[in-house]
Scaffold this motif. Sequence first.
Motif, PDB file in Angstrom:
ATOM      1  N   TRP A   1       0.833  -1.205   0.000  1.00 55.33           N
ATOM      2  CA  TRP A   1       0.000   0.000   0.000  1.00 55.33           C
ATOM      3  C   TRP A   1       0.867   1.255   0.000  1.00 55.33           C
ATOM      4  N   ASP A   2       1.995   1.223   0.720  1.00 57.19           N
ATOM      5  CA  ASP A   2       2.895   2.381   0.743  1.00 57.19           C
ATOM      6  C   ASP A   2       3.346   2.766  -0.663  1.00 57.19           C
ATOM      7  N   VAL A   3       3.559   1.783  -1.521  1.00 56.51           N
ATOM      8  CA  VAL A   3       3.954   2.056  -2.906  1.00 56.51           C
ATOM      9  C   VAL A   3       2.765   2.656  -3.660  1.00 56.51           C
ATOM     10  N   LEU A   4       1.590   2.043  -3.503  1.00 52.37           N
ATOM     11  CA  LEU A   4       0.396   2.560  -4.184  1.00 52.37           C
ATOM     12  C   LEU A   4       0.060   3.973  -3.723  1.00 52.37           C
ATOM     13  N   ALA A   5       0.289   4.243  -2.438  1.00 47.89           N
ATOM     14  CA  ALA A   5      -0.061   5.543  -1.861  1.00 47.89           C
ATOM     15  C   ALA A   5       0.911   6.648  -2.247  1.00 47.89           C
ATOM     16  N   ASP A   6       2.032   6.300  -2.839  1.00 44.98           N
ATOM     17  CA  ASP A   6       2.989   7.299  -3.320  1.00 44.98           C
ATOM     18  C   ASP A   6       2.742   7.500  -4.816  1.00 44.98           C
ATOM     19  N   GLY A   7       1.884   8.437  -5.139  1.00 50.61           N
ATOM     20  CA  GLY A   7       1.508   8.671  -6.531  1.00 50.61           C
ATOM     21  C   GLY A   7       2.674   8.982  -7.449  1.00 50.61           C
ATOM     22  N   TRP A   8       3.748   9.509  -6.905  1.00 55.23           N
ATOM     23  CA  TRP A   8       4.917   9.826  -7.742  1.00 55.23           C
ATOM     24  C   TRP A   8       5.581   8.572  -8.285  1.00 55.23           C
ATOM     25  N   LEU A   9       5.290   7.405  -7.686  1.00 53.58           N
ATOM     26  CA  LEU A   9       5.869   6.141  -8.162  1.00 53.58           C
ATOM     27  C   LEU A   9       5.066   5.504  -9.301  1.00 53.58           C
ATOM     28  N   TYR A  10       3.907   6.044  -9.606  1.00 54.57           N
ATOM     29  CA  TYR A  10       2.996   5.477 -10.607  1.00 54.57           C
ATOM     30  C   TYR A  10       3.695   5.067 -11.922  1.00 54.57           C
ATOM     31  N   PRO A  11       4.525   5.920 -12.520  1.00 50.09           N
ATOM     32  CA  PRO A  11       5.154   5.507 -13.780  1.00 50.09           C
ATOM     33  C   PRO A  11       6.198   4.397 -13.622  1.00 50.09           C
TER      34      PRO A  11
ATOM     35  N   TRP B   1      -3.972  12.275  -2.376  1.00 50.88           N
ATOM     36  CA  TRP B   1      -3.804  10.922  -2.944  1.00 50.88           C
ATOM     37  C   TRP B   1      -3.428   9.951  -1.842  1.00 50.88           C
ATOM     38  N   PRO B   2      -4.049   8.774  -1.743  1.00 53.75           N
ATOM     39  CA  PRO B   2      -5.056   8.136  -2.583  1.00 53.75           C
ATOM     40  C   PRO B   2      -6.478   8.204  -2.026  1.00 53.75           C
ATOM     41  N   ALA B   3      -6.902   9.341  -1.528  1.00 51.93           N
ATOM     42  CA  ALA B   3      -8.275   9.498  -1.031  1.00 51.93           C
ATOM     43  C   ALA B   3      -9.249   9.598  -2.215  1.00 51.93           C
ATOM     44  N   VAL B   4     -10.500   9.265  -1.964  1.00 49.25           N
ATOM     45  CA  VAL B   4     -11.529   9.344  -3.002  1.00 49.25           C
ATOM     46  C   VAL B   4     -11.569  10.769  -3.571  1.00 49.25           C
TER      47      VAL B   4
END
Length: 161
Positions: free
Chosen positions: A26-36, A52-55
């Motif tokens: 989740w920590d990875v998913l919650a860091d939007g800068w890691l998306y790419p 991010w990652p709130a609705v």
Amino acid sequence: MASASGYYAAMATNTRRIKATPEQVWDVLADGWLYPLWVVGASRMREVDDTWPAVGAQLHHSVGTWPMLIDDTTEVVESTPGSTLVLHARAWPTGVAQVTIRLEAAGVETDLSIEEDAISGPAVLMPKPIRDLQLAWRNTESLRRLAYVAERRSAGRTSAS
């Protein structure tokens, strides 16, 4: 998504066991800068909403390769930390996809699944079996990349402890 006959079509689903806890994934998913780093096709981040990652939060990213980059967004439609993240990923000109990411504890590891399908735009006109084949390939690689990031971070934390 409901079809003309009223039934709901299943999304293409990929699953992978990751050697990290659901919280570490989740920590990875919650860091939007890691998306790419882990999403196949995403090439760069332009902005990540502070919530991010709130609705309702969005990632502002680009897809493609230079010089043919397309700026787009991905929005959170459901978020349960450590468990579920549902996104609407815009991919102009193909439309919008709904992506559901689920994390389930498997001891100290995580069973991670991604379900995805087009929900609007020209992509919904493509026969579902063809969409599913393309999404299965893409999401197999996305899960592999996400596992690399989460497992390396997990290993770094445990070796330093």
